[in-house]
Design an enzyme around this catalytic site. Structure first.
Site, PDB file in Angstrom:
ATOM      1  N   GLU A 112       0.804  -1.220   0.000  1.00  0.00           N
ATOM      2  CA  GLU A 112       0.000   0.000   0.000  1.00  0.00           C
ATOM      3  C   GLU A 112       0.840   1.275   0.000  1.00  0.00           C
ATOM      4  O   GLU A 112       0.383   2.328  -0.444  1.00  0.00           O
ATOM      5  CB  GLU A 112      -0.973   0.008   1.179  1.00  0.00           C
ATOM      6  CG  GLU A 112      -2.129  -0.983   1.047  1.00  0.00           C
ATOM      7  CD  GLU A 112      -1.794  -2.380   1.542  1.00  0.00           C
ATOM      8  OE1 GLU A 112      -0.603  -2.647   1.840  1.00  0.00           O
ATOM      9  OE2 GLU A 112      -2.718  -3.214   1.639  1.00  0.00           O
TER      10      GLU A 112
ATOM     11  N   PHE B 244     -11.429  -7.210  14.105  1.00  0.00           N
ATOM     12  CA  PHE B 244     -10.342  -7.667  13.238  1.00  0.00           C
ATOM     13  C   PHE B 244     -10.035  -6.584  12.202  1.00  0.00           C
ATOM     14  O   PHE B 244     -10.923  -6.051  11.562  1.00  0.00           O
ATOM     15  CB  PHE B 244     -10.751  -8.973  12.536  1.00  0.00           C
ATOM     16  CG  PHE B 244      -9.704  -9.463  11.566  1.00  0.00           C
ATOM     17  CD1 PHE B 244      -8.438  -9.833  12.008  1.00  0.00           C
ATOM     18  CD2 PHE B 244      -9.983  -9.526  10.208  1.00  0.00           C
ATOM     19  CE1 PHE B 244      -7.467 -10.259  11.113  1.00  0.00           C
ATOM     20  CE2 PHE B 244      -9.020  -9.963   9.306  1.00  0.00           C
ATOM     21  CZ  PHE B 244      -7.759 -10.323   9.752  1.00  0.00           C
ATOM     22  N   GLN B 245      -8.773  -6.261  12.055  1.00  0.00           N
ATOM     23  CA  GLN B 245      -8.286  -5.240  11.116  1.00  0.00           C
ATOM     24  C   GLN B 245      -8.902  -3.870  11.367  1.00  0.00           C
ATOM     25  O   GLN B 245      -9.143  -3.114  10.437  1.00  0.00           O
ATOM     26  CB  GLN B 245      -8.491  -5.684   9.668  1.00  0.00           C
ATOM     27  CG  GLN B 245      -7.617  -6.899   9.342  1.00  0.00           C
ATOM     28  CD  GLN B 245      -7.510  -7.198   7.867  1.00  0.00           C
ATOM     29  OE1 GLN B 245      -8.451  -6.993   7.118  1.00  0.00           O
ATOM     30  NE2 GLN B 245      -6.349  -7.705   7.462  1.00  0.00           N
TER      31      GLN B 245
ATOM     32  N   LYS C 132     -17.524  -0.950   6.176  1.00  0.00           N
ATOM     33  CA  LYS C 132     -17.981  -1.945   5.203  1.00  0.00           C
ATOM     34  C   LYS C 132     -19.501  -1.935   5.032  1.00  0.00           C
ATOM     35  O   LYS C 132     -20.005  -2.037   3.916  1.00  0.00           O
ATOM     36  CB  LYS C 132     -17.507  -3.344   5.639  1.00  0.00           C
ATOM     37  CG  LYS C 132     -17.792  -4.404   4.592  1.00  0.00           C
ATOM     38  CD  LYS C 132     -17.051  -5.693   4.879  1.00  0.00           C
ATOM     39  CE  LYS C 132     -17.279  -6.686   3.736  1.00  0.00           C
ATOM     40  NZ  LYS C 132     -16.523  -7.929   3.942  1.00  0.00           N
TER      41      LYS C 132
ATOM     42  N   MET D 202      24.233   9.256   1.872  1.00  0.00           N
ATOM     43  CA  MET D 202      24.019  10.523   2.571  1.00  0.00           C
ATOM     44  C   MET D 202      24.290  10.362   4.062  1.00  0.00           C
ATOM     45  O   MET D 202      24.826  11.258   4.712  1.00  0.00           O
ATOM     46  CB  MET D 202      22.591  11.015   2.324  1.00  0.00           C
ATOM     47  CG  MET D 202      22.338  12.413   2.825  1.00  0.00           C
ATOM     48  SD  MET D 202      23.501  13.604   2.121  1.00  0.00           S
ATOM     49  CE  MET D 202      22.589  14.165   0.694  1.00  0.00           C
TER      50      MET D 202
HETATM   51  C1  TPP Z   1      12.338   5.753   4.959  1.00  0.00           C
HETATM   52  C2  TPP Z   1      13.621   6.429   5.300  1.00  0.00           C
HETATM   53  N1  TPP Z   1      14.446   5.902   6.224  1.00  0.00           N
HETATM   54  C3  TPP Z   1      15.606   6.504   6.518  1.00  0.00           C
HETATM   55  C4  TPP Z   1      15.970   7.678   5.902  1.00  0.00           C
HETATM   56  C5  TPP Z   1      17.289   8.369   6.272  1.00  0.00           C
HETATM   57  N2  TPP Z   1      18.173   8.424   5.100  1.00  0.00           N
HETATM   58  C6  TPP Z   1      18.301   9.540   4.339  1.00  0.00           C
HETATM   59  S1  TPP Z   1      19.313   9.321   3.044  1.00  0.00           S
HETATM   60  C7  TPP Z   1      19.648   7.739   3.492  1.00  0.00           C
HETATM   61  C8  TPP Z   1      20.583   6.890   2.692  1.00  0.00           C
HETATM   62  C9  TPP Z   1      20.092   6.594   1.325  1.00  0.00           C
HETATM   63  O1  TPP Z   1      20.971   5.672   0.734  1.00  0.00           O
HETATM   64  P1  TPP Z   1      20.888   5.321  -0.799  1.00  0.00           P
HETATM   65  O2  TPP Z   1      19.488   5.069  -1.188  1.00  0.00           O
HETATM   66  O3  TPP Z   1      21.852   4.245  -1.082  1.00  0.00           O
HETATM   67  O4  TPP Z   1      21.308   6.661  -1.509  1.00  0.00           O
HETATM   68  P2  TPP Z   1      22.718   7.434  -1.521  1.00  0.00           P
HETATM   69  O5  TPP Z   1      22.678   8.455  -0.441  1.00  0.00           O
HETATM   70  O6  TPP Z   1      23.808   6.430  -1.325  1.00  0.00           O
HETATM   71  O7  TPP Z   1      22.745   8.064  -2.866  1.00  0.00           O
HETATM   72  C10 TPP Z   1      18.965   7.396   4.658  1.00  0.00           C
HETATM   73  C11 TPP Z   1      19.047   6.098   5.335  1.00  0.00           C
HETATM   74  C12 TPP Z   1      15.060   8.204   4.969  1.00  0.00           C
HETATM   75  N3  TPP Z   1      15.289   9.357   4.320  1.00  0.00           N
HETATM   76  N4  TPP Z   1      13.907   7.568   4.661  1.00  0.00           N
END
Ligand code: TPP
Lengths: 164, 570
Positions: B56, B118-119, B168, B480
């Site tokens: 979803e 439920f749900q 529902k 990042m």
């Molecule tokens: C759902 C979620 N969890 C954690 C984060 C924190 N976060 C921001 S950037 C990042 C790393 C992303 O890694 P990747 O997709 O490999 O991209 P890169 O920065 O290496 O280009 C994380 C964990 C986030 N933005 N969203």
């Protein structure tokens, strides 16, 4: 930080109250008191919220309230002349010894004794919050058995009205 | 209210009729107990097409991407309980970026509400902080008008997602179907026209400016005000910057464009934001990722004009001198009328200063690297797609590089989660974008960590033959996160290394797609060309990139907008 009384006209719909309360908690705004009840138009409720914050915060509060879909109108009552009132019911010990004094004290504050038993009085008192505080201060803490306060409601003075 | 009368229908039929009446082309969804009657009605017709996602969250992101790329309302349909909670991330993503969406969720029958059925989940409660509005419809007679309201609220004023929760039993009860053609609400009347006096003041300020700057955000894209913005910026000859949410509003290839401002914005954009004497902010909200520390930003005196549909965005983080609340195209039309015959100041000196800043070439990187540089992939992506692709992205370094290096000349081409920063957004959003623009080139720029957050949607792409090109910048790190750990946590790379990565080529193949591994810089361009020539195939391009590359410039959290770390500083 100044105290503000915000009046809100809101559609009388399920969920409106929690949306407003949720806004205050989500954005970290203070709520000192919140009262709500339907108006003469049953489709609408009027809420009085007492809050405190800097001018910027209070400006955000009114803007954010206005943004809620069910909110019809918002006004910061404290921006102009207004009246505020709160109702308190207070149950105090009133045995033979204290009865006289307690009655006199209620009179001084223009309270009304609305229920009596052998050893208690229940006093009704209206006024602004400070008056209610002052009454509580004036009593011996040991004599207070229970208090209940409605929170502040407010209205503008003179021709100043809030309606749709 | 004008109404079109028809016969007696069940709640489920009403839902589908309402969607038809709203001209909904696609519903992104996933079935379950509470919505079975609605699915049964969807089955019996073919005007509203249903796209079956695999989670979803994907439904919400796909509806969101569809909306961003088309300016239509994104619609999704989910079941009660886990169906809704799975969708919450997607709903919150849309809310933070003000995307018009309608979410229809099933709920347990009215008599079971509150009994831990439920749900059962308190959907209205769970979603309240991340929707523009939501409602629980307990009476079938209120269903049609609630859905009408939902579309009305989602699309007017500052747009946003609206959720309609339908128990529902309401879908099986029947009543006369009355779809209102229009709706008016005493409590909700967004303004359109801006205050004439304020617009006049703004025009005056703009004409007096010696160091002007135009700063625009997502609001210009959402309100389709790019034509007016272009005319205004050209007319005045002012420099212009677009935020991460606003890219494409002003052509990135034009000389007056200074790039993106903010944490990873260009040197010239950030310097100009700080040193301008008049700042015209349009549909932007001075958020922390753009202006950095507001106290530092306030050190330089400047007059600020702020045009926005949402009064609460004005003077929220930065005090504004001339607030103008209104629909951006309407306000800009009025402003243009006042400015067409006037002459702005000579700002040659200011441009000279800006060009000096620009000469720093702040997006420089090592072009002679033998390892693939992510920036290089994006430059080539731009060239190979001739700047005409729809580009979605996930969240991380790749997102920032895409924003810096792909030059968007048109609005609604750059689709990313700016406000919430949701990893997992890119692929499902690309599905919505592709469905809204069949035949168009759609690229999803992602990282090996982000792509795995909604990877299951590769299966949806197969089912609906969506020929998306996935540009996976694989640095084996949550890049990042790694960059912050390098700069601010003493190189302690705590849990940011992505060990045990799958073989993405095999994985793509497993889902019935094509996968390509690219390890050498020389292969980047030919492989991109070859892949983009495959018009009916999804290609997963796994680029093995430099693990230690960083995004520059960078403003460290809490610092001022000019306190940038530059490539050369290290
Ligand atoms: C759902 C979620 N969890 C954690 C984060 C924190 N976060 C921001 S950037 C990042 C790393 C992303 O890694 P990747 O997709 O490999 O991209 P890169 O920065 O290496 O280009 C994380 C964990 C986030 N933005 N969203």
């Amino acid at each position: 930080m100044t105290r503000h009384i915000i009046s809100v006209l809101v559609e009388n719909e399920a969920g409106a109250l929690s949306r407003i309360a949720g806004l205050f908690s989500a954005r970290g705004y203070n709520i000192e008191s919140l009262t709500v009840a339907p108006t003469e138009d049953a489709s609408m409720s009027r809420m009085t919220i007492v809050t405190s914050g800097s001018e910027d915060v209070v400006e955000q509060i009114t803007k954010q309230l206005n943004k809620l879909i069910e909110v019809v109108k918002v006004v910061d009552l404290s921006e102009a002349e207004h009246i505020e009132r709160e109702l308190m019911l207070i149950k105090v010990r009133a045995g033979q010894k204290e009865r006289e004094d307690m009655k006199r004290m209620a009179d001084i504050f223009r309270g009304r004794i609305i229920d009596v038993s052998d050893n208690t009085y229940t006093i009704e008192l209206t006024g602004d919050g400070r008056k209610l505080d002052a009454f509580i201060q004036a009593l011996d803490p040991a004599s207070i058995m229970e208090t209940v306060r409605t929170g502040t409601s407010g209205i503008g003075r003179g021709n100043r009205v809030l309606r749709v | 209210m004008d109404r079109v009368k028809t016969s007696t229908l069940t709640g489920a039929e009403i839902v589908v009729r309402c969607l038809q009446a709203e001209g909904v082309e696609y519903v992104f969804g996933y079935p379950g107990g509470a919505v079975l009657f609605i699915y049964d009605e969807l089955f019996k017709q073919d005007r509203v097409k249903h796209v079956l996602v695999r989670h979803e969250q994907g439904a919400a992101h796909a509806a969101d991407g569809y909306s961003r790329a088309s300016h239509k309302v994104g619609v999704c349909l989910v079941t009660s309980g886990p169906g809704v909670t799975n969708a919450v991330t997607g709903i919150a993503t849309a809310y933070m970026d003000s995307i018009p969406m309608v979410i229809i969720s099933g709920q347990v029958p009215t008599h079971a509400i509150g009994l831990d059925a439920f749900q059962e989940v308190d959907t209205v409660g769970v979603t309240r902080p991340c929707v523009k509005h939501n409602m629980l419809v307990k009476d079938v007679r209120a269903l049609a008008s609630s859905i009408k309201k939902a579309f009305h609220i989602a699309t007017t004023g500052r747009p946003g997602p609206v959720l309609v929760d339908i128990p529902k039993d309401v879908t099986t009860q029947s009543c006369e179907f009355d779809y209102p053609q229009s709706i008016s609400m005493r409590s909700y009347n967004p303004v359109r026209k801006g205050h004439a006096g304020q617009i006049k003041k703004a025009a005056q300020l703009l004409l007096e400016a010696k160091r002007p700057m135009v700063y625009t955000g997502g609001g210009v894209i959402l309100s389709d005000a790019a034509p007016q913005l272009r005319e205004l910026v050209k007319l005045l000859g002012f420099p212009c910057t677009n935020t991460l949410m606003g890219l494409g509003a002003y052509p990135a290839t034009d000389r007056q464009f200074l790039g993106m401002p903010g944490m990873h914005g260009t040197y010239e954009a950030n310097m100009s934001m700080q040193h301008c004497d008049v700042l015209l902010a349009i549909g932007a909200r001075f958020d922390d990722r753009v202006i950095g520390n507001p106290a530092h930003f306030a050190q330089n005196p400047r007059r600020i004009i702020h045009i926005d549909i949402d009064p609460s965005s004005i003077s929220k983080r930065v005090k504004v001198d001339v607030p103008i609340v209104g629909n951006i195209p309407d306000v800009l039309d009025e402003l243009l009328k006042l400015l067409r015959d006037s002459k702005p100041q000579d700002i040659g000196q200011w441009w000279k200063q800006i060009d000096e800043w620009r000469a720093k070439d702040c997006l420089r990187y090592d072009r002679n690297s033998t390892i693939i540089k992510p920036q290089f992939v994006l430059e080539k992506l731009y060239e190979v797609t001739k700047g005409e692709a729809f580009v979605t992205s996930d969240v991380g370094q790749h997102q920032m590089w895409a924003a810096q290096f792909y030059k968007f000349d048109r609005p609604r081409r750059w689709i990313n989660s700016g406000g919430l920063g949701t990893m997992g957004f890119g692929l499902p959003a690309a599905m919505g974008v592709q469905l809204a623009n069949p035949g168009a080139t759609v690229a999803c720029v992602t990282g090996e960590s982000s792509i795995m957050m909604c990877l299951q949607e590769l299966s949806t792409c197969k089912q609906y033959r969506l020929p998306i090109k996935i540009i996976n910048l694989n640095n084996k790190y949550m890049g990042m996160v790694r960059q912050w750990q390098q700069f601010f946590h003493g190189n302690r790379y705590s849990e940011s290394y992505m060990d045990a990565l799958p073989d993405f080529v095999k994985l793509a193949e497993g889902y019935g797609h094509r996968g390509v591994l690219i390890e050498k810089p020389a292969d980047v361009e030919p492989v991109l060309k070859e892949s983009f020539s495959r018009k009916d195939e999804l290609v997963f391009l796994d680029f093995i990139t430099d693990q230690k590359e960083n995004v520059y410039p960078m403003i460290p959290g809490g610092k001022g907008i000019t306190e940038m770390i530059l490539y050369e500083d290290l």
